[in-house]
Design a protein around this motif. Sequence first.
Motif, short mmCIF file in Angstrom:
data_model
loop_
_atom_site.label_atom_id
_atom_site.label_comp_id
_atom_site.label_asym_id
_atom_site.label_seq_id
_atom_site.Cartn_x
_atom_site.Cartn_y
_atom_site.Cartn_z
N ASP A 21 0.82 -1.20 -0.05
CA ASP A 21 0.05 0.07 0.35
C ASP A 21 0.85 1.00 -0.07
N ARG A 22 0.25 2.50 -0.63
CA ARG A 22 1.16 3.58 -0.62
C ARG A 22 0.50 4.68 0.11
N PRO A 23 1.52 5.54 0.66
CA PRO A 23 1.03 6.70 1.69
C PRO A 23 0.09 7.80 0.87
N PRO A 24 -0.64 8.53 1.47
CA PRO A 24 -1.31 9.75 0.54
C PRO A 24 -0.24 10.62 0.12
N LEU A 25 -0.40 11.28 -0.87
CA LEU A 25 0.67 12.16 -1.70
C LEU A 25 0.36 13.53 -0.98
N ALA A 26 1.46 14.50 -1.26
CA ALA A 26 1.28 15.92 -0.92
C ALA A 26 1.06 16.58 -1.96
N ALA A 27 0.56 17.80 -1.68
CA ALA A 27 0.04 18.58 -2.68
C ALA A 27 0.77 19.06 -3.71
N ARG A 28 2.32 19.24 -3.56
CA ARG A 28 3.07 19.71 -4.37
C ARG A 28 3.19 19.06 -5.75
N LYS A 29 3.27 19.97 -6.87
CA LYS A 29 3.45 19.54 -8.19
C LYS A 29 4.60 19.72 -8.94
N ARG A 30 5.00 18.57 -9.55
CA ARG A 30 6.30 18.60 -10.35
C ARG A 30 5.80 18.58 -11.95
N VAL A 31 6.29 19.38 -12.69
CA VAL A 31 6.18 19.38 -14.19
C VAL A 31 7.37 18.58 -14.85
N PHE A 32 7.37 17.47 -15.37
CA PHE A 32 8.28 16.88 -16.22
C PHE A 32 7.86 16.82 -17.64
N THR A 33 8.93 17.39 -18.27
CA THR A 33 8.75 17.36 -19.89
C THR A 33 9.80 16.65 -20.82
N TRP A 34 9.09 15.89 -21.43
CA TRP A 34 9.87 15.04 -22.54
C TRP A 34 10.23 15.94 -23.85
N TYR A 35 11.38 15.84 -24.27
CA TYR A 35 11.92 16.52 -25.41
C TYR A 35 12.36 15.33 -26.41
#
Lengths: 162, 448
Positions: free
Chosen positions: B336-350
Motif C-alpha cells: 500500500d502507498r501513503p497519501p501524496l502531498a499537494a506539491r506538483k512537479r512538471v516533467f517535460t519530455w523532448y
Amino acid sequence: MLYHVSGTRARCLIDGELKQFLESGHVCVVATRDAGLRPDWGHAAGVRVLKDRCVLFLESTTGARSLNNLRDNGMIAAVISEPATHRSIQLKGRNARIREMNAAEKRLAARLAQSARQGVIEVGIAPRVAASWNFETLVAVEFELTGVFDATPGPKAGAEVK
Amino acid sequence: MTALPELMPCFQGVVPAAIATCDAAGVPNVAYVSHVYYLDEGHVALSCQFFNKTRRNIDQNPYACVKVMHPVTLEAWRLDVKFIRAETSGPLFDEMELRIQAIATHTGMKGIFRLLSSDIYEVLDVSHVRGYVLPRASEELPPARLGETRAELRGLQVLSDRVSRTEDLAELLEVLLNSLCELFRVRHAMFLMHDETDGRLYALESRGYENSGAGAEVAMGEGLVGTVAKTRRLLRLSGVGEMLRYARAVRNEMQRDGASLHAEIPLPGLCDAQSQMALPLVVGDRLLGVLVLESVDPLAFEDWHEAYLNLLANQAALAIERLSEQPDVEPAPEPDRPPLAARKRVFTWYPKDESVFVDGEYLVRGVPARILWKLLSEHDATGRREFGNRELRMDESLGLPPYKDNLESRLILLRKRLVERCPDVRIVPVKRGRFTFERDCELLLESR
C-alpha cells in the motif's frame, strides 16, 4: 621610446613595451659555451637594456663554468620568461665582459630578484622556498646585443623580434 | 656524479626544465622544456613539439646542458647530455604523446599541439648545483616514507576484499571510492561509466567534489578521461597547472598568428587540480569506464600508485561486469502507498533531444531519460509503482543494446540525478533486479 640596436648578426628594435618586459624582473636563464662548443646554463637576476648593450646580473656561486666560458669567448644567450604566461624573449650577445656591479645596479638587481621570486610564487612555489632562491652573489655581465628573439612556446618560437 | 634515479621528482614536469645548446658557429641558445623524461640510469628524453632553434642546434652539435629542478625545494642539477636519436613511433613516443594529447584535447588544440619526436639523450654527467638555493629550504626536504609500502599493500588487500564482496553495482562504486579515500588517502575521486550506445562517458559516483557531478559528460578522446578511454591506457599527469600554462601560451601564440582553434572544453573535475591519474576499466576488449583520481598536490601520485591502482582497476572492472549481469528476480505484490502531498512537479519530455526536464530545468538525457519517461508514463496511467530490470531490457523503445546493456549503471545515474534535481521523485532498489518508483508530489507530464 625606440632603441635601435646595432650588431652584425641582427638589427633589432627594443621598444618601450619590450624593454619594460625585459626589465620587469621575470625568471632569467643563461647559456654559454666553452672552447669545445660544450654548452652550460647559468641563472641571473635579470637584465638591464642599454642603447646597444645589455647588462645581465649573473649568479656567480653557481656560475663558475659559465663565467669561465664568458672569459674564454664572450658568447652569451639569455631567456627572460614570465612563469605565469610563458611569454619569453631571448637575447643573444657577444664580447661579454664580467665586472663588479655598481651601487645602482645592486639596487636594481635586488628588485629584479625579488620580482622573479614573486613570479614563481604565483605559479605555486612555496614563498619560503622562493625566498631561499639564491641571488646573493651577483656579478654584472655586460655584452653587445646581436639579436632579440621571441622565445614563447609555439610555432613562432625562435623568430626574430623586428 | 649524482645517480640519475635520485632526481626522480625533477622528472615529473612540475617545474619547467631548460636546455642550453650551441650551433656549429658557437652561438649559444637556451630554451625552456616542458618535460624531461627519465628513461634509465644513463638516458633522458625530451619532447620535441616544434622544429625550433634547439633542434636545429642539436643537429649541428649534439652536446647540450640541461637544467632540472626539484619541484618542492627548487634545488637544481646540471645534466651534461649528448643527443642520440629522435623517435617518431614506438612505446616511448606513444607514452609521451598520450600526455600531450590529453592536454591538447582539453585546450582545443587537437592535432595542432602535438609531439613531433621523442628526443633521446645520453647523460654524460650529473652534478648538483650547490648554492642554487640557500640551505634553509634544502633542510626541509620531505621526510622519507619508509615502511609505507607494507601499509599500502595491506590497503590493497582490504580494498580487494571489499570489492569482491559487493552485491550490486551501486554498492561496488561506493565501496571503491570510499576505500580509495580511506586507505590510499585519495581526496578527490570519480568514476565515469562508458555508455556503449553513444560512446560517451558519464560521471556516476564521486568523492571530494563540491557537487556529485552525476551525469557530467565527457566525449571519447577529450581531455584526460576521454584520452584514457580512447586509448585504454592508464595516464598519470603531474604538474597539470604547468602543463596547462604551457599549452595556453602556445594557444595564445597561435591565435595571435591568426589560427582558428576550438574553444577550451570544460571537463568535470577539480578546477585547480595539479595531479591527475586516470585508469581505464577494461574487460577483454570492452571499456566499462574510467576511474579518475585528482589532487591539488603536484606530486600526489607516484610510480607505485600506477602499479597498485592498476591491479585494483582490473579487479573493479571484473566486478562491474559480474554485477551488471545479475539475473532479475520475479516481481512481488505491490505494498500500500501513503497519501501524496499537494506539491506538483512538471516533467517535460523532448523526443528530439531525448531529454527530460523537470520544472523547466534539465534533468537527464539519453537512455536514462527514456527509462524515466517510461516509468513516469506508466505510473501516471496506471498508478503502478514496482518495476523490474527484465521488462526494461525487453522494451525495445528504450534502445538498450541486446547484450551488455549497462542497465544497472544507467539506473544509478538516473537515481542520482533525481536525488540532486528532484528529490520528490525517487527510484528505490528493493531487491536484486527490482525497484520501486516513489513520489511525494503530484506529477504533470508533457511531451514537446
